[in-house]
Design a protein around this motif. Structure first.
Motif, PDB file in Angstrom:
ATOM      1  N   ALA A 287       1.524 -11.966  11.201  1.00 35.88           N
ATOM      2  CA  ALA A 287       0.912 -12.895  12.155  1.00 35.88           C
ATOM      3  C   ALA A 287      -0.542 -12.545  12.425  1.00 35.88           C
ATOM      4  O   ALA A 287      -1.363 -13.432  12.689  1.00 35.88           O
ATOM      5  N   TYR A 288      -0.882 -11.255  12.332  1.00 33.84           N
ATOM      6  CA  TYR A 288      -2.249 -10.810  12.587  1.00 33.84           C
ATOM      7  C   TYR A 288      -3.008 -10.451  11.306  1.00 33.84           C
ATOM      8  O   TYR A 288      -4.064  -9.836  11.364  1.00 33.84           O
ATOM      9  N   ASN A 289      -2.458 -10.848  10.161  1.00 27.91           N
ATOM     10  CA  ASN A 289      -3.125 -10.634   8.866  1.00 27.91           C
ATOM     11  C   ASN A 289      -3.454  -9.160   8.631  1.00 27.91           C
ATOM     12  O   ASN A 289      -4.542  -8.817   8.158  1.00 27.91           O
ATOM     13  N   LYS A 290      -2.500  -8.285   8.957  1.00 26.45           N
ATOM     14  CA  LYS A 290      -2.687  -6.852   8.774  1.00 26.45           C
ATOM     15  C   LYS A 290      -1.820  -6.350   7.617  1.00 26.45           C
ATOM     16  O   LYS A 290      -0.692  -6.811   7.438  1.00 26.45           O
ATOM     17  N   PRO A 291      -2.329  -5.393   6.841  1.00 26.02           N
ATOM     18  CA  PRO A 291      -1.520  -4.806   5.767  1.00 26.02           C
ATOM     19  C   PRO A 291      -0.415  -3.925   6.331  1.00 26.02           C
ATOM     20  O   PRO A 291      -0.543  -3.343   7.413  1.00 26.02           O
ATOM     21  N   LEU A 292       0.662  -3.806   5.567  1.00 22.63           N
ATOM     22  CA  LEU A 292       1.842  -3.040   5.957  1.00 22.63           C
ATOM     23  C   LEU A 292       2.018  -1.904   4.963  1.00 22.63           C
ATOM     24  O   LEU A 292       2.194  -2.119   3.767  1.00 22.63           O
ATOM     25  N   SER A 293       1.963  -0.687   5.469  1.00 25.30           N
ATOM     26  CA  SER A 293       2.119   0.487   4.614  1.00 25.30           C
ATOM     27  C   SER A 293       3.222   1.358   5.200  1.00 25.30           C
ATOM     28  O   SER A 293       4.138   0.852   5.862  1.00 25.30           O
ATOM     29  N   ASP A 294       3.176   2.663   4.952  1.00 31.46           N
ATOM     30  CA  ASP A 294       4.138   3.565   5.575  1.00 31.46           C
ATOM     31  C   ASP A 294       3.585   4.964   5.601  1.00 31.46           C
ATOM     32  O   ASP A 294       2.686   5.313   4.838  1.00 31.46           O
ATOM     33  N   ALA A 295       4.140   5.776   6.507  1.00 33.81           N
ATOM     34  CA  ALA A 295       3.729   7.173   6.626  1.00 33.81           C
ATOM     35  C   ALA A 295       4.829   7.936   7.344  1.00 33.81           C
ATOM     36  O   ALA A 295       5.755   7.345   7.891  1.00 33.81           O
ATOM     37  N   GLY A 296       4.733   9.247   7.316  1.00 30.71           N
ATOM     38  CA  GLY A 296       5.682  10.067   8.041  1.00 30.71           C
ATOM     39  C   GLY A 296       6.856  10.532   7.225  1.00 30.71           C
ATOM     40  O   GLY A 296       7.919  10.830   7.766  1.00 30.71           O
ATOM     41  N   GLY A 297       6.699  10.623   5.894  1.00 33.23           N
ATOM     42  CA  GLY A 297       7.777  11.123   5.059  1.00 33.23           C
ATOM     43  C   GLY A 297       8.957  10.181   4.990  1.00 33.23           C
ATOM     44  O   GLY A 297      10.109  10.614   4.949  1.00 33.23           O
ATOM     45  N   GLY A 298       8.681   8.873   4.955  1.00 36.37           N
ATOM     46  CA  GLY A 298       9.767   7.885   4.945  1.00 36.37           C
ATOM     47  C   GLY A 298      10.499   7.758   3.633  1.00 36.37           C
ATOM     48  O   GLY A 298      11.626   7.287   3.590  1.00 36.37           O
ATOM     49  N   GLY A 299       9.863   8.149   2.544  1.00 32.57           N
ATOM     50  CA  GLY A 299      10.520   8.178   1.248  1.00 32.57           C
ATOM     51  C   GLY A 299      11.198   6.879   0.863  1.00 32.57           C
ATOM     52  O   GLY A 299      10.633   5.794   0.989  1.00 32.57           O
ATOM     53  N   ILE A 300      12.443   6.996   0.416  1.00 33.44           N
ATOM     54  CA  ILE A 300      13.176   5.843  -0.108  1.00 33.44           C
ATOM     55  C   ILE A 300      13.344   4.748   0.930  1.00 33.44           C
ATOM     56  O   ILE A 300      13.348   3.562   0.616  1.00 33.44           O
ATOM     57  N   TRP A 301      13.432   5.120   2.213  1.00 29.21           N
ATOM     58  CA  TRP A 301      13.681   4.125   3.252  1.00 29.21           C
ATOM     59  C   TRP A 301      12.479   3.201   3.420  1.00 29.21           C
ATOM     60  O   TRP A 301      12.635   1.979   3.559  1.00 29.21           O
ATOM     61  N   CYS A 302      11.281   3.760   3.428  1.00 32.59           N
ATOM     62  CA  CYS A 302      10.087   2.956   3.634  1.00 32.59           C
ATOM     63  C   CYS A 302       9.605   2.271   2.354  1.00 32.59           C
ATOM     64  O   CYS A 302       8.913   1.254   2.417  1.00 32.59           O
ATOM     65  N   LEU A 303       9.968   2.818   1.220  1.00 35.70           N
ATOM     66  CA  LEU A 303       9.619   2.194  -0.055  1.00 35.70           C
ATOM     67  C   LEU A 303      10.048   0.724  -0.069  1.00 35.70           C
ATOM     68  O   LEU A 303       9.312  -0.154  -0.547  1.00 35.70           O
ATOM     69  N   HIS A 304      11.219   0.439   0.485  1.00 36.92           N
ATOM     70  CA  HIS A 304      11.762  -0.919   0.413  1.00 36.92           C
ATOM     71  C   HIS A 304      10.987  -1.902   1.270  1.00 36.92           C
ATOM     72  O   HIS A 304      10.820  -3.063   0.884  1.00 36.92           O
ATOM     73  N   HIS A 305      10.509  -1.489   2.446  1.00 40.19           N
ATOM     74  CA  HIS A 305       9.775  -2.477   3.242  1.00 40.19           C
ATOM     75  C   HIS A 305       8.398  -2.756   2.650  1.00 40.19           C
ATOM     76  O   HIS A 305       7.894  -3.868   2.752  1.00 40.19           O
ATOM     77  N   VAL A 306       7.790  -1.766   2.018  1.00 38.58           N
ATOM     78  CA  VAL A 306       6.491  -2.000   1.385  1.00 38.58           C
ATOM     79  C   VAL A 306       6.645  -2.980   0.223  1.00 38.58           C
ATOM     80  O   VAL A 306       5.800  -3.862   0.016  1.00 38.58           O
ATOM     81  N   ALA A 307       7.732  -2.841  -0.538  1.00 40.70           N
ATOM     82  CA  ALA A 307       7.973  -3.752  -1.669  1.00 40.70           C
ATOM     83  C   ALA A 307       8.474  -5.116  -1.207  1.00 40.70           C
ATOM     84  O   ALA A 307       8.156  -6.141  -1.827  1.00 40.70           O
ATOM     85  N   GLY A 308       9.240  -5.151  -0.123  1.00 44.30           N
ATOM     86  CA  GLY A 308       9.908  -6.384   0.263  1.00 44.30           C
ATOM     87  C   GLY A 308       9.002  -7.439   0.860  1.00 44.30           C
ATOM     88  O   GLY A 308       9.209  -8.641   0.645  1.00 44.30           O
ATOM     89  N   PHE A 309       7.966  -7.022   1.600  1.00 42.01           N
ATOM     90  CA  PHE A 309       7.102  -7.974   2.294  1.00 42.01           C
ATOM     91  C   PHE A 309       5.816  -8.221   1.516  1.00 42.01           C
ATOM     92  O   PHE A 309       5.257  -7.302   0.912  1.00 42.01           O
ATOM     93  N   ARG A 310       5.320  -9.434   1.587  1.00 40.94           N
ATOM     94  CA  ARG A 310       4.137  -9.789   0.796  1.00 40.94           C
ATOM     95  C   ARG A 310       2.868  -9.134   1.303  1.00 40.94           C
ATOM     96  O   ARG A 310       1.872  -9.057   0.577  1.00 40.94           O
TER      97      ARG A 310
END
Length: 366
Positions: A287-310
């Protein structure tokens, strides 16, 4: 499909700082497994903090509340848990971690039942995520920082992140950043992370010292990533700011947006309440045109949200967490030329290494 059993256990994993082979303090993981009456089993995880408290919440408060529910009814599950985990206001701390542990297991279950990856359930934008490597530990000397950077570049990585907040102060931090940038050249992405270690005064001093070194982002530059101070600091530097790894629920991100405080959203589903909460954060970012990344040692769990959202951009490879996942899973995904593919299996796509879990077991609940 109904929940018939919930199991939770605590495990302690060993890992080491590469090159100097210095042991990192034990990395504790809380693993929650949820089994349904039709034989599906999903698992999720929380990490590092107050592990007995997190496991106890899952075992004694969450499990009785959701037993017999359909795991696909995520909004109904969270509606039932809300008054248990936080009678008033926003959940924080280990309540969120406990919720994360269970919620991730539910997403894994839903993926396995439907035959889809979590990334596909979130929207399926890509079947991979480009990655950056968190490598620049404060335990490294400047020469070791440069040597490790060159090793990673030799493996095909082009995006690196180093820590600041050293005992030598901001002048020493700036010197280390400068030396790394000069050694790796201008074509390699370089980010910095203070892990919320700097007060506003020192963060304000450090930013102008390093902003000419083409810093991709400055992560968690301030203690408690205070929204007001972060917004003030952001107006005084050209370096993009990121936050969200430790308390990145959607109301926290809304606060940062309202203070115009961050450029990059970095939720971590192991700490913020789970993938259901990360999905809310991702929609706010869109909604705010911001990129979505991850941090904090999320590994496999965060990999999916980075790939899933445009609007997903970069997933984190943390050299410490990477070692833990290599022990925990028999099929942990590997980066190739700076990119990590989503495992070709439903749910989160990885399999627990049962033998290793026996060796690392601290305590089992339920």
């Amino acid at each position: 499909m109904k929940i018939k059993d919930i199991r939770v256990s605590i495990h302690a994993f060993k890992n080491f700082v590469p090159i100097i082979n210095k042991p990192i303090e034990d990395d504790y993981r809380i693993i929650c497994e949820i089994e349904t009456d039709d034989g599906h089993v999903g698992f999720g995880m929380a990490s590092r903090f107050l592990w007995h408290g997190v496991a106890g919440i899952v075992a004694h408060h969450i499990a009785p509340a959701i037993m017999g529910m359909d795991p696909r009814d995520l909004e109904l599950v969270h509606a039932r848990l809300q008054p248990i985990l936080s009678e008033r206001g926003q959940m924080t701390g280990i309540n969120l971690s406990a919720s994360s542990c269970v919620d991730l297991a539910l997403w894994d279950l839903i993926g396995k039942q439907s035959g889809r990856t979590v990334a596909q359930l979130l929207g399926g934008h890509k079947d991979y995520a480009d990655a950056y490597v968190t490598y620049g530990f404060l335990a490294y000397s400047t020469d070791e920082l440069i040597e490790m950077a060159r090793r990673l570049i030799g493996k095909g990585h082009t995006r690196l992140k180093m820590l600041v907040g050293s005992k030598g102060g901001v002048v020493e931090d700036a010197r280390r950043v400068r030396m790394v940038r000069e050694a790796i050249g201008d074509d390699i992405l370089l980010a910095v992370d203070a892990n919320e270690s700097l007060n506003a005064e020192n963060a304000m001093r450090l930013c102008p010292m390093i902003q000419d070194y083409n810093i991709a982002w400055f992560e968690d530059p301030l203690r408690r990533v205070d929204a007001r101070d972060l917004g003030m600091l952001r107006k005084r530097t050209t370096i993009p700011f990121s936050a969200g790894q430790m308390d990145g629920h959607v109301l926290r991100f809304r606060e940062w947006v309202e203070h115009d405080a961050i450029d990059i959203f970095m939720p971590n589903s192991m700490y913020n309440g789970g993938m259901t909460e990360t999905r809310r954060v991702a929609h706010l970012a869109q909604a705010y045109n911001k990129p979505l990344s991850d941090a904090g040692g999320g590994g496999i769990w965060c990999l999916h949200h980075v790939a899933g959202f445009r609007n997903g951009t970069l997933a984190e490879i943390h050299l410490g967490s990477e070692q833990v996942e290599e022990q925990m899973f028999i099929d942990a995904p590997k980066a190739e030329n700076g990119r990590v593919a989503i495992p070709n299996a439903p749910g989160f796509g990885v399999t627990l290494n049962r033998e290793r879990l026996k060796e690392t077991l601290v305590q089992k609940y339920l």
